[in-house]
Design a protein around this motif. Structure first.
Motif, PDB file in Angstrom:
ATOM      1  N   GLN A   8       0.918  -1.135  -0.069  1.00 39.25           N
ATOM      2  CA  GLN A   8      -0.077   0.034  -0.121  1.00 39.25           C
ATOM      3  C   GLN A   8       0.632   1.106  -0.129  1.00 39.25           C
ATOM      4  OE1 GLN A   8      -2.656  -0.157   3.120  1.00 39.25           O
ATOM      5  NE2 GLN A   8      -3.892  -1.780   2.479  1.00 39.25           N
ATOM      6  N   GLU A   9       0.711   2.084  -0.951  1.00 35.83           N
ATOM      7  CA  GLU A   9       1.383   3.358  -0.965  1.00 35.83           C
ATOM      8  C   GLU A   9       0.631   4.243  -0.126  1.00 35.83           C
ATOM      9  OE1 GLU A   9       2.376   4.570  -5.014  1.00 35.83           O
ATOM     10  OE2 GLU A   9       2.724   2.602  -5.767  1.00 35.83           O
ATOM     11  N   ARG A  10       1.739   5.062   0.550  1.00 42.06           N
ATOM     12  CA  ARG A  10       1.213   6.221   1.570  1.00 42.06           C
ATOM     13  C   ARG A  10       1.204   7.469   0.664  1.00 42.06           C
ATOM     14  NH1 ARG A  10       4.525   5.201   6.782  1.00 42.06           N
ATOM     15  NH2 ARG A  10       5.974   6.034   5.243  1.00 42.06           N
ATOM     16  N   GLU A  11       0.100   8.193   0.666  1.00 38.20           N
ATOM     17  CA  GLU A  11       0.339   9.519   0.131  1.00 38.20           C
ATOM     18  C   GLU A  11       1.032  10.524   1.382  1.00 38.20           C
ATOM     19  OE1 GLU A  11      -2.673  11.765  -1.656  1.00 38.20           O
ATOM     20  OE2 GLU A  11      -3.621   9.793  -2.308  1.00 38.20           O
ATOM     21  N   GLU A  12       2.206  11.045   0.558  1.00 39.82           N
ATOM     22  CA  GLU A  12       2.923  11.869   1.625  1.00 39.82           C
ATOM     23  C   GLU A  12       3.401  13.173   0.630  1.00 39.82           C
ATOM     24  OE1 GLU A  12       6.645  10.140   3.002  1.00 39.82           O
ATOM     25  OE2 GLU A  12       5.549   8.536   3.950  1.00 39.82           O
ATOM     26  N   ILE A  13       3.015  14.265   1.378  1.00 41.70           N
ATOM     27  CA  ILE A  13       3.156  15.446   0.739  1.00 41.70           C
ATOM     28  C   ILE A  13       4.471  16.216   1.451  1.00 41.70           C
ATOM     29  CG2 ILE A  13       2.428  17.532   0.153  1.00 41.70           C
ATOM     30  CD1 ILE A  13      -0.403  16.610   0.049  1.00 41.70           C
ATOM     31  N   PHE A  14       5.628  16.400   0.755  1.00 44.77           N
ATOM     32  CA  PHE A  14       6.768  17.247   1.390  1.00 44.77           C
ATOM     33  C   PHE A  14       6.644  18.621   0.812  1.00 44.77           C
ATOM     34  CE2 PHE A  14       8.114  12.604   0.602  1.00 44.77           C
ATOM     35  CZ  PHE A  14       8.587  12.508   1.990  1.00 44.77           C
ATOM     36  N   LEU A  15       6.889  19.434   1.841  1.00 43.95           N
ATOM     37  CA  LEU A  15       6.997  20.797   1.842  1.00 43.95           C
ATOM     38  C   LEU A  15       8.366  21.301   1.791  1.00 43.95           C
ATOM     39  CD1 LEU A  15       3.668  22.051   3.646  1.00 43.95           C
ATOM     40  CD2 LEU A  15       3.811  21.841   1.187  1.00 43.95           C
ATOM     41  N   LYS A  16       8.808  22.154   1.133  1.00 47.73           N
ATOM     42  CA  LYS A  16       9.806  22.972   1.350  1.00 47.73           C
ATOM     43  C   LYS A  16       9.737  24.401   1.840  1.00 47.73           C
ATOM     44  CE  LYS A  16      13.881  21.754  -1.065  1.00 47.73           C
ATOM     45  NZ  LYS A  16      14.950  21.998  -2.383  1.00 47.73           N
ATOM     46  N   VAL A  17      10.129  24.629   2.776  1.00 45.16           N
ATOM     47  CA  VAL A  17       9.771  25.767   3.706  1.00 45.16           C
ATOM     48  C   VAL A  17      11.118  26.705   3.665  1.00 45.16           C
ATOM     49  CG1 VAL A  17       9.092  27.181   5.713  1.00 45.16           C
ATOM     50  CG2 VAL A  17       8.000  24.877   5.054  1.00 45.16           C
ATOM     51  N   VAL A  18      10.964  27.817   3.116  1.00 43.87           N
ATOM     52  CA  VAL A  18      12.241  28.725   2.913  1.00 43.87           C
ATOM     53  C   VAL A  18      11.971  29.883   3.821  1.00 43.87           C
ATOM     54  CG1 VAL A  18      13.508  30.028   1.370  1.00 43.87           C
ATOM     55  CG2 VAL A  18      12.553  28.159   0.584  1.00 43.87           C
ATOM     56  N   PRO A  19      12.958  29.979   4.644  1.00 36.32           N
ATOM     57  CA  PRO A  19      12.893  31.081   5.564  1.00 36.32           C
ATOM     58  C   PRO A  19      12.889  32.420   4.776  1.00 36.32           C
ATOM     59  CG  PRO A  19      15.057  30.400   5.647  1.00 36.32           C
ATOM     60  CD  PRO A  19      14.226  29.472   4.976  1.00 36.32           C
ATOM     61  N   PRO A  20      12.450  33.563   5.333  1.00 35.25           N
ATOM     62  CA  PRO A  20      12.317  34.928   4.599  1.00 35.25           C
ATOM     63  C   PRO A  20      13.586  35.565   4.281  1.00 35.25           C
ATOM     64  CG  PRO A  20      11.542  35.118   6.806  1.00 35.25           C
ATOM     65  CD  PRO A  20      11.565  33.551   6.524  1.00 35.25           C
ATOM     66  N   LEU A  21      13.992  35.919   3.414  1.00 32.46           N
ATOM     67  CA  LEU A  21      15.466  36.618   2.982  1.00 32.46           C
ATOM     68  C   LEU A  21      15.339  37.960   2.836  1.00 32.46           C
ATOM     69  CD1 LEU A  21      16.638  33.751   0.248  1.00 32.46           C
ATOM     70  CD2 LEU A  21      17.339  34.089   2.586  1.00 32.46           C
ATOM     71  N   ASP A  22      16.384  38.473   3.167  1.00 30.87           N
ATOM     72  CA  ASP A  22      16.482  39.928   2.977  1.00 30.87           C
ATOM     73  C   ASP A  22      16.635  40.379   1.502  1.00 30.87           C
ATOM     74  OD1 ASP A  22      16.749  42.734   3.384  1.00 30.87           O
ATOM     75  OD2 ASP A  22      18.832  42.635   4.040  1.00 30.87           O
ATOM     76  N   ARG A  23      15.694  41.319   1.018  1.00 30.90           N
ATOM     77  CA  ARG A  23      15.866  41.528  -0.376  1.00 30.90           C
ATOM     78  C   ARG A  23      17.135  42.025  -0.748  1.00 30.90           C
ATOM     79  NH1 ARG A  23      10.852  42.040  -3.495  1.00 30.90           N
ATOM     80  NH2 ARG A  23       9.282  41.170  -2.187  1.00 30.90           N
ATOM     81  N   ALA A  24      17.841  42.917   0.170  1.00 35.16           N
ATOM     82  CA  ALA A  24      18.999  43.674  -0.123  1.00 35.16           C
ATOM     83  C   ALA A  24      20.149  42.591  -0.354  1.00 35.16           C
ATOM     84  CB  ALA A  24      19.452  44.741   0.670  1.00 35.16           C
ATOM     85  N   TYR A  25      20.024  41.343   0.630  1.00 37.81           N
ATOM     86  CA  TYR A  25      21.171  40.526   0.724  1.00 37.81           C
ATOM     87  C   TYR A  25      20.898  39.668  -0.627  1.00 37.81           C
ATOM     88  CZ  TYR A  25      23.536  36.324   1.850  1.00 37.81           C
ATOM     89  OH  TYR A  25      24.405  35.001   1.673  1.00 37.81           O
ATOM     90  N   VAL A  26      19.863  39.565  -1.168  1.00 39.57           N
ATOM     91  CA  VAL A  26      19.729  38.568  -2.316  1.00 39.57           C
ATOM     92  C   VAL A  26      20.114  39.223  -3.588  1.00 39.57           C
ATOM     93  CG1 VAL A  26      17.896  37.603  -3.796  1.00 39.57           C
ATOM     94  CG2 VAL A  26      17.682  37.408  -1.218  1.00 39.57           C
TER      95      VAL A  26
END
Length: 77
Positions: A8-26
């Protein structure tokens, strides 16, 4: 020797959560990476391999160019 029950295949949902980044740094990081990867030296110097490498390449026929050829001397300065 019957059929094995299917796993039986389990339905798993993986989420990638990215912390907020400073726009000036990016912006700074993107500009810095572009500067580093787009860099090409203005006047690159030729590199002469050690003599034992040259001799080894010559013995194996890998070196078809004579490094002491006066017509090519300007490439090896």
């Amino acid at each position: 020797m019957g059929n094995k029950p299917a796993k039986q295949e389990r339905e798993e949902i993986f989420l990638k959560v990215v912390p907020p980044l400073d726009r000036a740094y990016v912006r700074w990081l993107a500009r810095d990476l572009e500067r580093i990867h787009g860099f090409t030296p203005a006047n690159p110097r030729a590199v002469k391999p050690p003599d034992h490498y040259i001799e080894y390449m010559r013995l194996n026929g890998w070196l078809d160019v004579d490094l002491s050829d006066p017509d090519l001397a300007h490439l090896f300065k």
